[in-house]
Motif scaffolding. Structure first.
Motif, mmCIF file in Angstrom:
data_model
loop_
_atom_site.group_PDB
_atom_site.id
_atom_site.type_symbol
_atom_site.label_atom_id
_atom_site.label_comp_id
_atom_site.label_asym_id
_atom_site.label_seq_id
_atom_site.Cartn_x
_atom_site.Cartn_y
_atom_site.Cartn_z
ATOM 1 N N GLY A 69 5.747 -5.991 2.858
ATOM 2 C CA GLY A 69 5.721 -5.052 3.971
ATOM 3 C C GLY A 69 6.995 -4.234 4.032
ATOM 4 N N PRO A 104 0.912 -5.374 2.258
ATOM 5 C CA PRO A 104 0.989 -4.590 3.496
ATOM 6 C C PRO A 104 1.450 -5.450 4.664
ATOM 7 N N ALA A 108 1.489 -1.458 8.466
ATOM 8 C CA ALA A 108 0.388 -1.278 7.607
ATOM 9 C C ALA A 108 -0.817 -0.825 8.264
ATOM 10 N N ARG A 115 -5.023 3.408 5.168
ATOM 11 C CA ARG A 115 -5.486 2.406 4.201
ATOM 12 C C ARG A 115 -5.769 3.063 2.862
ATOM 13 N N TRP A 118 -2.523 3.844 1.167
ATOM 14 C CA TRP A 118 -1.912 2.623 0.636
ATOM 15 C C TRP A 118 -2.596 2.194 -0.656
ATOM 16 N N MET A 125 -5.682 -3.913 -0.305
ATOM 17 C CA MET A 125 -4.950 -4.448 0.837
ATOM 18 C C MET A 125 -4.737 -5.949 0.700
ATOM 19 N N CYS A 140 -3.213 -9.359 3.777
ATOM 20 C CA CYS A 140 -2.820 -8.298 4.711
ATOM 21 C C CYS A 140 -2.702 -8.900 6.109
#
Length: 555
Positions: A69, A104, A108, A115, A118, A125, A140
């Motif tokens: 993260g 994440p 996040a 999403r 990312w 994720m 996640c």
């Protein structure tokens, strides 16, 4: 103007992208992982903070890197800044020579646009990968459903990983924050309801979280071991109640089978508690030197201590040899009323994993009254401020000499409330009190950690092993001398003789030497000028041969 802009865009688009780096198996089961947490602050100033750290990680030669993260500021969710921060992180971390996995976190990325951004840059994720006969899983910490941490889909994914891991030795789970510490109204948070029961089915799993700026290693629960190994975050939850094992400055290295600071403590049979070392020889765990506990008063240069530790059917046994130029011992009845920690004394602190939060301290001081030693035994439970003296069966003896003393102690299993045996893990610490007068004594400890609170009582994790014989640790100490000089000293076992020692500052070698054999142990002392320039404030990396041993900050 438009042509210039198009040309600039074309040049940007044609920049070489970082090539993906694959995990390469080499037939061994050992692995070395670097874990980072909360890197958003570093990304705000990458040249000064992030780039030097990435250079040190490249020099550490680990197998892969996990970023827990912290890529984006939580306030940026679903904004252009989020996408820009992700792109910057992908670009900056592209300089790493080893594979990297992004997990994440609280930043996040719980809305659809975020999403997608990312996943485009960092992958799914939640995901899994296998390496050296182990399975690694990244989870996640935030579901797209409001008020929910883990979706049912993610829980099912984790259940499949547990079920399908086959004959792999262990399961390792990465998550951005230690959600098992969350406080909920019903007393059972979402981690405990959904995730922990699945991990318990693995019969041996390790969870590694970020966010906290302290390293912690909690006792195993239902076969699951919980570690926090991230940096840069603020204290929250029940953080202050946890036993910190060490600071996380920029990144934390996790070695081998998910362990850290886990030391083998051998069995030592037929030890007689007579205050003499003739029955110890080279048996037990040899602790070559106790070092000053940071933040505590120290009487520099006038006290030294080495120790040996072991266990038998009676309990934990220890012998400590103390060299002291000024001895403050019990000589009169009035001295007997002085607290042991205001004299010259040795303390052995222990905590069993099965009785977590209950620490026992056995403190002993030399006495010249009737040839005995003054002995106190105390206990302090989690959350309590002070030690309370308790009755117990602890025993010991002391042999006084002109320049110090030999102290031999036994802390029984009965006192700790457990039955000691091979494979059991404990927290242990040795503390030396050096009281040249009745003022605050100097404190020395076995691998003291520079954390807040009482530095001397932070515990080292040990595992009891049946093997007799000596286990010699390697001890590394750094000190700042006068005129900007630095001293780095290594003390190790005889089999380390003639191995090379290198000290790096960033990627530059600042000192080189060799382990020399002296009196049954090896030693290397290097004195050099303190680095200047961009690496001046970075930790120094100490290598023994090709193996990275330790990062130190000379004090």
């Amino acid at each position: 103007m438009l042509a210039v802009g198009l040309a600039a865009l074309l040049v940007w688009g044609c920049r070489p992208k970082p090539k993906p780096v694959e995990l390469v198996e080499d037939g061994s089961k050992d692995f070395h992982v670097v874990v980072l947490g909360e890197t958003a602050g570093m990304l705000a100033d990458p040249d000064q903070r992030l780039a030097p750290m990435l250079r040190r990680i490249n020099a550490a030669m680990c197998d892969f890197v996990v970023v827990l993260g912290g890529v984006c500021d939580p306030a940026w969710i679903n904004t252009d800044q989020t996408t820009q921060a992700m792109e910057q992180a992908r670009r900056e971390f592209g300089s790493l020579r080893m594979p990297r996995f992004f997990v994440p976190g609280v930043d996040a990325v719980i809305r659809d646009t975020s999403r997608r951004a990312w996943e485009k840059r960092f992958g799914p994720m939640w995901r899994s990968w296998t390496y050296k006969n182990n399975r690694f899983v990244a989870l996640c910490s935030q579901s797209s459903t409001p008020g929910q941490r883990f979706s049912e889909k993610q829980v099912r994914f984790l259940a499949r990983q547990v079920e399908q891991r086959g004959q792999r030795e262990r399961l390792y789970v990465f998550i951005a924050e230690p959600l098992w510490e969350e406080v909920s109204n019903d007393g059972l948070n979402e981690w405990e309801r959904k995730i922990h029961p699945e991990l318990a089915k693995a019969h041996g799993a390790t969870v590694i979280a970020g966010r906290w700026s302290q390293f912690t290693d909690l006792p195993v629960r239902d076969g699951v071991r919980y570690i926090t190994a991230g940096g840069g975050g603020l204290e929250f939850g029940r953080l202050r109640d946890r036993p910190f094992l060490g600071p996380v400055l920029d990144f934390q290295a996790i070695h081998g089978a998910g362990g850290h600071h886990r030391i083998d403590l051998p069995r030592v049979n037929n030890i007689v508690l007579d205050g003499k070392d003739d029955d110890w020889a080279d048996r037990g765990l040899a602790i070559g030197k106790l070092v000053p506990a940071r933040g505590a008063p120290v009487n520099p240069g006038d006290c030294q201590c080495r120790a040996q530790l072991g266990w038998d059917d009676r309990g934990i046994v220890m012998i400590a040899e103390v060299l002291d130029d000024v001895m403050l011992v019990e000589r009169t009845a009035a001295d007997a009323r002085v607290p042991l920690t205001r004299r010259d004394a040795v303390r052995l602190v222990a905590e069993s994993d099965s009785r977590y939060g209950e620490r026992h301290a056995l403190t002993a001081a030399p006495s010249m009254l009737a040839g005995r030693i003054a002995l106190r035994q105390a206990v302090r439970r989690e959350g309590e401020k002070d030690w309370r003296i308790v009755a117990g069966a602890a025993r010991g003896d002391c042999h006084l000499a002109r320049n110090g003393y030999l102290m031999e102690l036994l802390l029984p299993w009965q006192t700790l409330g457990i039955t000691g045996g091979a494979g059991q893990t404990l927290g242990l610490q040795i503390v030396l009190f050096d009281a040249d007068d009745r003022s605050a004594p100097g404190l020395f400890a076995w691998q003291p950690f520079p954390t807040t609170g009482n530095h001397a009582e932070q515990l080292n994790r040990v595992r009891l092993v049946d093997a007799e014989g000596g286990i010699q640790q390697l001890f590394v100490e750094g000190a700042l001398l006068d005129h900007g000089r630095v001293m780095v000293e290594l003390i190790g076992s005889a089999d380390m003789a003639d191995r090379s020692v290198v000290v790096l500052s960033g990627l530059n070698s600042v000192a080189r030497g060799r382990m020399l054999l002296k009196r049954g142990q090896t030693q290397c002392r290097l004195i050099f000028c303190r680095p200047v320039g961009e690496t001046a404030d970075e930790p120094l990396e100490v290598y023994l041969g090709d193996e990275r041993i330790q990062s130190i900050r000379p004090q």
